[in-house]
Design a protein around this motif. Structure first.
Motif, PDB file in Angstrom:
ATOM      1  N   ASP A  56       0.821  -1.222   0.000  1.00  0.00           N
ATOM      2  CA  ASP A  56       0.000   0.000   0.000  1.00  0.00           C
ATOM      3  C   ASP A  56       0.852   1.268   0.000  1.00  0.00           C
ATOM      4  O   ASP A  56       0.356   2.353  -0.316  1.00  0.00           O
ATOM      5  CB  ASP A  56      -0.960  -0.004   1.192  1.00  0.00           C
ATOM      6  N   LEU A  57       2.140   1.124   0.345  1.00  0.00           N
ATOM      7  CA  LEU A  57       3.052   2.268   0.320  1.00  0.00           C
ATOM      8  C   LEU A  57       3.943   2.244  -0.917  1.00  0.00           C
ATOM      9  O   LEU A  57       4.928   2.981  -1.005  1.00  0.00           O
ATOM     10  CB  LEU A  57       3.926   2.268   1.583  1.00  0.00           C
ATOM     11  N   GLY A  58       3.597   1.383  -1.872  1.00  0.00           N
ATOM     12  CA  GLY A  58       4.347   1.318  -3.118  1.00  0.00           C
ATOM     13  C   GLY A  58       5.530   0.378  -3.093  1.00  0.00           C
ATOM     14  O   GLY A  58       6.349   0.381  -4.018  1.00  0.00           O
ATOM     15  N   GLY A  59       5.635  -0.453  -2.048  1.00  0.00           N
ATOM     16  CA  GLY A  59       6.754  -1.381  -1.954  1.00  0.00           C
ATOM     17  C   GLY A  59       6.327  -2.821  -2.159  1.00  0.00           C
ATOM     18  O   GLY A  59       5.219  -3.103  -2.610  1.00  0.00           O
ATOM     19  N   THR A  60       7.216  -3.730  -1.833  1.00  0.00           N
ATOM     20  CA  THR A  60       6.937  -5.158  -2.012  1.00  0.00           C
ATOM     21  C   THR A  60       7.197  -5.958  -0.737  1.00  0.00           C
ATOM     22  O   THR A  60       7.150  -7.190  -0.759  1.00  0.00           O
ATOM     23  CB  THR A  60       7.826  -5.728  -3.143  1.00  0.00           C
ATOM     24  N   SER A  61       7.465  -5.279   0.353  1.00  0.00           N
ATOM     25  CA  SER A  61       7.827  -5.970   1.593  1.00  0.00           C
ATOM     26  C   SER A  61       6.626  -6.657   2.235  1.00  0.00           C
ATOM     27  O   SER A  61       5.490  -6.177   2.139  1.00  0.00           O
ATOM     28  CB  SER A  61       8.435  -4.993   2.599  1.00  0.00           C
ATOM     29  N   LYS A  62       6.910  -7.743   2.906  1.00  0.00           N
ATOM     30  CA  LYS A  62       5.903  -8.433   3.694  1.00  0.00           C
ATOM     31  C   LYS A  62       5.767  -7.719   5.051  1.00  0.00           C
ATOM     32  O   LYS A  62       6.622  -6.934   5.448  1.00  0.00           O
ATOM     33  CB  LYS A  62       6.305  -9.887   3.924  1.00  0.00           C
ATOM     34  N   THR A  63       4.697  -8.033   5.739  1.00  0.00           N
ATOM     35  CA  THR A  63       4.487  -7.450   7.070  1.00  0.00           C
ATOM     36  C   THR A  63       5.674  -7.738   7.979  1.00  0.00           C
ATOM     37  O   THR A  63       6.173  -6.845   8.681  1.00  0.00           O
ATOM     38  CB  THR A  63       3.205  -8.025   7.707  1.00  0.00           C
ATOM     39  N   THR A  64       6.129  -8.973   7.971  1.00  0.00           N
ATOM     40  CA  THR A  64       7.237  -9.370   8.843  1.00  0.00           C
ATOM     41  C   THR A  64       8.542  -8.667   8.473  1.00  0.00           C
ATOM     42  O   THR A  64       9.334  -8.300   9.339  1.00  0.00           O
ATOM     43  CB  THR A  64       7.437 -10.897   8.792  1.00  0.00           C
ATOM     44  N   GLU A  65       8.774  -8.457   7.171  1.00  0.00           N
ATOM     45  CA  GLU A  65       9.986  -7.767   6.728  1.00  0.00           C
ATOM     46  C   GLU A  65       9.967  -6.294   7.150  1.00  0.00           C
ATOM     47  O   GLU A  65      10.976  -5.742   7.590  1.00  0.00           O
ATOM     48  CB  GLU A  65      10.124  -7.881   5.208  1.00  0.00           C
ATOM     49  N   PHE A  66       8.815  -5.678   6.985  1.00  0.00           N
ATOM     50  CA  PHE A  66       8.655  -4.278   7.373  1.00  0.00           C
ATOM     51  C   PHE A  66       8.835  -4.125   8.884  1.00  0.00           C
ATOM     52  O   PHE A  66       9.513  -3.201   9.352  1.00  0.00           O
ATOM     53  CB  PHE A  66       7.278  -3.784   6.934  1.00  0.00           C
ATOM     54  N   THR A  67       8.264  -5.050   9.632  1.00  0.00           N
ATOM     55  CA  THR A  67       8.392  -5.022  11.084  1.00  0.00           C
ATOM     56  C   THR A  67       9.854  -5.180  11.503  1.00  0.00           C
ATOM     57  O   THR A  67      10.340  -4.468  12.391  1.00  0.00           O
ATOM     58  CB  THR A  67       7.547  -6.134  11.719  1.00  0.00           C
ATOM     59  N   LYS A  68      10.557  -6.108  10.877  1.00  0.00           N
ATOM     60  CA  LYS A  68      11.969  -6.334  11.196  1.00  0.00           C
ATOM     61  C   LYS A  68      12.800  -5.090  10.885  1.00  0.00           C
ATOM     62  O   LYS A  68      13.731  -4.734  11.631  1.00  0.00           O
ATOM     63  CB  LYS A  68      12.524  -7.522  10.431  1.00  0.00           C
ATOM     64  N   ALA A  69      12.479  -4.402   9.785  1.00  0.00           N
ATOM     65  CA  ALA A  69      13.213  -3.200   9.429  1.00  0.00           C
ATOM     66  C   ALA A  69      13.013  -2.121  10.499  1.00  0.00           C
ATOM     67  O   ALA A  69      13.958  -1.389  10.845  1.00  0.00           O
ATOM     68  CB  ALA A  69      12.743  -2.684   8.061  1.00  0.00           C
ATOM     69  N   ILE A  70      11.796  -2.007  11.027  1.00  0.00           N
ATOM     70  CA  ILE A  70      11.539  -1.049  12.097  1.00  0.00           C
ATOM     71  C   ILE A  70      12.360  -1.408  13.331  1.00  0.00           C
ATOM     72  O   ILE A  70      12.986  -0.547  13.961  1.00  0.00           O
ATOM     73  CB  ILE A  70      10.037  -1.010  12.436  1.00  0.00           C
ATOM     74  N   ILE A  71      12.379  -2.685  13.653  1.00  0.00           N
ATOM     75  CA  ILE A  71      13.163  -3.143  14.814  1.00  0.00           C
ATOM     76  C   ILE A  71      14.645  -2.847  14.612  1.00  0.00           C
ATOM     77  O   ILE A  71      15.342  -2.405  15.536  1.00  0.00           O
ATOM     78  CB  ILE A  71      12.938  -4.637  15.039  1.00  0.00           C
ATOM     79  N   ASP A  72      15.135  -3.017  13.404  1.00  0.00           N
ATOM     80  CA  ASP A  72      16.540  -2.723  13.110  1.00  0.00           C
ATOM     81  C   ASP A  72      16.842  -1.233  13.285  1.00  0.00           C
ATOM     82  O   ASP A  72      17.996  -0.860  13.595  1.00  0.00           O
ATOM     83  CB  ASP A  72      16.890  -3.169  11.685  1.00  0.00           C
ATOM     84  N   HIS A  73      15.832  -0.377  13.059  1.00  0.00           N
ATOM     85  CA  HIS A  73      16.028   1.070  13.196  1.00  0.00           C
ATOM     86  C   HIS A  73      15.906   1.531  14.639  1.00  0.00           C
ATOM     87  O   HIS A  73      16.153   2.713  14.922  1.00  0.00           O
ATOM     88  CB  HIS A  73      15.031   1.824  12.318  1.00  0.00           C
ATOM     89  N   LEU A  74      15.514   0.639  15.523  1.00  0.00           N
ATOM     90  CA  LEU A  74      15.425   1.046  16.929  1.00  0.00           C
ATOM     91  C   LEU A  74      16.797   1.390  17.494  1.00  0.00           C
ATOM     92  O   LEU A  74      16.902   2.127  18.461  1.00  0.00           O
ATOM     93  CB  LEU A  74      14.792  -0.077  17.769  1.00  0.00           C
TER      94      LEU A  74
END
Length: 358
Positions: free
Chosen positions: A340-358
């Motif tokens: 929905d944001l124009g990407g191809t990431s899965k929910t889990t991938e997006f979540t992991k990326a957020i965790i990595d940015h913590l």
């Protein structure tokens, strides 16, 4: 810059909170409604991010029942409502109510039973995510308990039905007071009362009278009144014309979704319901999206940003900043975005990326 924007919109607290919460070193119990459809998936994202950020929240999960609870007249159990009352804070995923089946709306049940009188929805442009509008930064405050959503409908004669719109002085003063309090506490300069008093002179007229009465106590804040249809046109032409908007129930439902569209949709919009006694129930206001449920495609941003508002309500600002910045940086970076944001990431991938940015 991103932090400053969200500080101004999500702020310190929505309202002075009389409930006493422990220090950050002690686990705080919060009610969690994962919800329907994609709800459990995005709720799981919130739990993962909170765990990674070491947020001292202990979730008390409640699910929608399979049968109507006669005590609530809906699929929400009385025990789940008591959980929110006891804990004082909660987070809710999307809930679906069958249309035209005679069941009481789940969201309406929560608002009525918990007396969640104000829905606060910040709408702000996310840095790094381009939409048709830049620098949107406004707040919609919706009266949550009455109006056309009072649920008072009946058939007059065959082929003719009637729905009653209820506006009371008590509810109108309460939400108006909250809107001006919010504006003052968050450095906002203008409060706009949205109405249709030129047609509904008694009901909307009473709402405006209450807003004017409260406005007199806040001379430092500019007060204006805007007809609902003109407001819609002005928002689409130039959202920067508005700051804080306060309105009755139905108008708030419409305007808040319109504002969400200005910044990218309901999937990016946080929301929090405020009740008397310091209760705060944050929620994702988008639908349950049954078509993508279980496919690992859902965007958890709205529920995550709503969880940030919950943390701010209990003064866990450091944790709120940490999570909020991780979300914004992930989206701005652009490497991991859901469809929905124009990407191809899965929910889990997006979540992991957020965790990595913590």
């Amino acid at each position: 810059m991103a932090s400053q924007i969200l500080r101004r919109t999500l702020g310190s607290r929505y309202l002075s909170n009389p409930k006493s919460f422990s220090s950050a070193s002690t686990a705080i119990r919060a009610t969690l409604f994962p919800g329907d459809g994609i709800g459990p998936e995005i709720a799981d994202s919130v739990k993962q991010v909170f765990q990674a950020a070491e947020v001292p929240i202990e979730w008390e999960e409640h699910y929608v029942g399979t049968e109507v609870d006669p005590r609530t007249q809906s699929f929400l159990t009385w025990e789940s409502l008591e959980s929110v009352r006891r804990n004082g804070i909660g987070l809710k995923g999307p809930m679906a109510t069958p249309i035209g089946k005679g069941h009481r709306s789940l969201n309406l049940t929560l608002r009525k039973e918990l007396n969640l009188y104000a829905n606060v929805r910040p709408c702000y442009s996310l840095p790094g995510y381009k939409t048709r509008y830049d620098n949107v930064d406004l707040i919609t405050i919706r009266e949550n308990t009455e109006g056309e959503y009072s649920g008072l409908e009946h058939q007059v004669v065959r082929g003719v039905v009637e729905s009653l719109k209820i506006i009371t002085r008590h509810a109108s003063l309460r939400v108006a007071e909250y809107a001006f309090h919010y504006a003052k506490a968050h450095g906002r300069k203008t409060v706009s009362a949205i109405h249709k008093a030129n047609i509904m002179q008694k009901t909307d007229g009473l709402f405006l009278k209450c807003c004017r009465e409260v406005a007199e106590k806040y001379p430092e804040i500019t007060y204006e009144e805007v007809v609902i249809d003109n407001c819609c046109m002005m928002l689409v032409k130039n959202p920067a014309l508005f700051d804080v908007l306060v309105m009755p129930n139905l108008y708030g439902d419409i305007i808040s979704d319109l504002c969400a569209g200005l910044i990218g949709g309901l999937g990016l919009t946080p929301s929090c319901n405020i009740g008397e006694g310091g209760i705060a129930l944050a929620e994702a206001v988008h639908g349950s999206a049954p078509d993508i449920a279980g496919k690992n495609l859902a965007n958890p941003t709205a529920l995550l940003l709503s969880s940030v508002t919950m943390l701010r309500h209990i003064d866990l600002h450091d944790k709120a900043d940490q999570i909020q910045n991780a979300i914004l940086n992930t989206i701005a970076e652009g490497k991991y975005r859901t469809a929905d944001l124009g990407g191809t990431s899965k929910t889990t991938e997006f979540t992991k990326a957020i965790i990595d940015h913590l």
